[in-house]
Each structure stands twice: as C-alpha cells, then as structure tokens.
Design an enzyme around this catalytic site. Sequence first.
Site, PDB file in Angstrom:
ATOM      1  N   GLU A  13      30.407  45.753  21.747  1.00 21.68           N
ATOM      2  CA  GLU A  13      29.170  46.179  22.392  1.00 21.68           C
ATOM      3  C   GLU A  13      28.617  47.433  21.701  1.00 21.68           C
ATOM      4  OE1 GLU A  13      28.068  46.532  27.050  1.00 21.68           O
ATOM      5  OE2 GLU A  13      29.936  47.354  26.355  1.00 21.68           O
ATOM      6  N   ASP A 200      34.583  37.583  35.085  1.00 14.77           N
ATOM      7  CA  ASP A 200      35.609  36.829  35.807  1.00 14.77           C
ATOM      8  C   ASP A 200      35.449  37.081  37.306  1.00 14.77           C
ATOM      9  OD1 ASP A 200      37.046  39.506  34.595  1.00 14.77           O
ATOM     10  OD2 ASP A 200      37.600  39.134  36.678  1.00 14.77           O
TER      11      ASP A 200
HETATM   12  N1  ADE Z   1      36.973  44.116  33.862  1.00 10.96           N
HETATM   13  C1  ADE Z   1      36.597  42.832  33.798  1.00 10.96           C
HETATM   14  N2  ADE Z   1      37.194  42.108  34.744  1.00 10.96           N
HETATM   15  C2  ADE Z   1      37.982  42.946  35.437  1.00 10.96           C
HETATM   16  C3  ADE Z   1      38.856  42.797  36.515  1.00 10.96           C
HETATM   17  N3  ADE Z   1      39.055  41.604  37.070  1.00 10.96           N
HETATM   18  N4  ADE Z   1      39.513  43.879  36.983  1.00 10.96           N
HETATM   19  C4  ADE Z   1      39.330  45.080  36.403  1.00 10.96           C
HETATM   20  N5  ADE Z   1      38.518  45.292  35.365  1.00 10.96           N
HETATM   21  C5  ADE Z   1      37.850  44.228  34.881  1.00 10.96           C
END
Ligand code: ADE
Length: 233
Positions: A13, A200
Amino acid sequence: MKKIGIIGAMEEEVDQLKAKMTWVQVTTKASMEFNEGKLADRDVVVVRSGIGKVNAAICAQILVDDFGVDTIWNTGIAGSLKSEINIGDIVISTDALQHDMDATQFGYVRGQIPRMDTFSFPADETLIDLAVKCCGAVNPDIQVFRGRVVSGDQFVADAARKTDIVDTFAGYCTEMEGAAIAQAAYLNKIPYVVIRAISDKADNSATMDYPTFEKQAIRHTVNLVEEMVKTIA
Ligand code: ADE
C-alpha cells in the site's frame, strides 16, 4: 491541513502511494522509512508503521515531532464485525478504542484506559465526511460504512472471541493499529481518521480469506486516499 501523515499497514500500500508521489525523500527513524513528498500537490509523509499498537503509536509520534504533520490518516485492512459489512467494503472510523485494554479489576469498564478522560477517541468529522464522499466517487462498486474501529494486539480469527468483542464494544471492524494512532492524535490534539478495507470476517475463516482479498483491499484504500488528498480543502 498543511501536511498529511499517512500510515499504511502494508508495504504494498505504501509502495503504491509512493509511486504516485512527485518526489520522495526517505528518512529512516525507529527502523521505519518515512517518505516525504507531494501527492496531488499536497505535502504528505507516507510510512509503514509495522504491525501492532506499539509500532503504530511510535510511528504517529514521530510523524508529529519530526515531520510536523497536522493530521494523521491510517489505512489498511480489517476484519468485519458486522454481517452486513462484506469483504472488500470500507469502514471509516467514527471513533476508535482498544479492545484488549482491561483494568476491570479497578472498576473500569473494558476498553477504558485508566485515568484518561475519554473512553474512545473520536475521529475528525470533516475527514470522516470527506472519506465517505470520496469513497463513493472512486469505489462505487463497494459499500462504505461509518463506525467504531476496535483495535488490539490480536488477529481475531475465532468466532467466540469475535462475539465477545462485538457484544462488548459494538465495533464495525477490528484491526491492530487504528486506536493507537487515534490515541496519539488525541494526545497531540490533531485530527485523525482510520480507513479500513475489509479482508475477512474475523472468525474461523479469517486466515483463509486474508491473503485472497488483500490486493482488492489495497486497490480500494489507495484509490480512496489519493482522492481524499486531491479533494481536501
Ligand atoms: N486485520 C485484518 N483482519 C484482521 C483481523 N481479523 N483481526 C485483526 N486484525 C486484522
């Protein structure tokens, strides 16, 4: 806002933003590379802090002390804490707090930093509005949400842990740096905003989703930050 500090969580990024800058001067401090230059004719300092709250707070303080930034923007990826916030969507912070701060033994609610005069750190209203507006312009294919960012030194990839964080803090997304940057901004009395693309669902599928959606997330956040720099008054 005369000089914008942009903290990215990911090398890719930062590299993409660097590639869009007209000139770059690199200074290394606390093992972090601070890239000073112009983006869309504005003075910016782009830096990858490394992962976690301590790295993020150190990075933010250096941006203030050594580079004289008067605002800090934090971009990166995050786990969704709401079923309607999908992978690829963007969350703009209304405020940020630390989900792993726990002084309940002394009568504080979870998340409250003892002896501080605020529970969460409010983001700047003007920057929030700007981010939401710019997101609609450059990423029309995704949803953008305003909401609370909850940070901790934990990658949340467990359904029970996620439920606990959701029930306790009513956050929109979880990541590992935003609240530390928010706290540094609060203490230094400068405006900040956190911009996170969802990679996620912060549950048992999180480690599987994360690499697949990273690229898409980077594209969305880089487009958005560039548009914000172009548009800011
Ligand atoms: N960054 C991206 N996904 C995450 C997650 N599930 N927990 C903590 N930081 C993150």
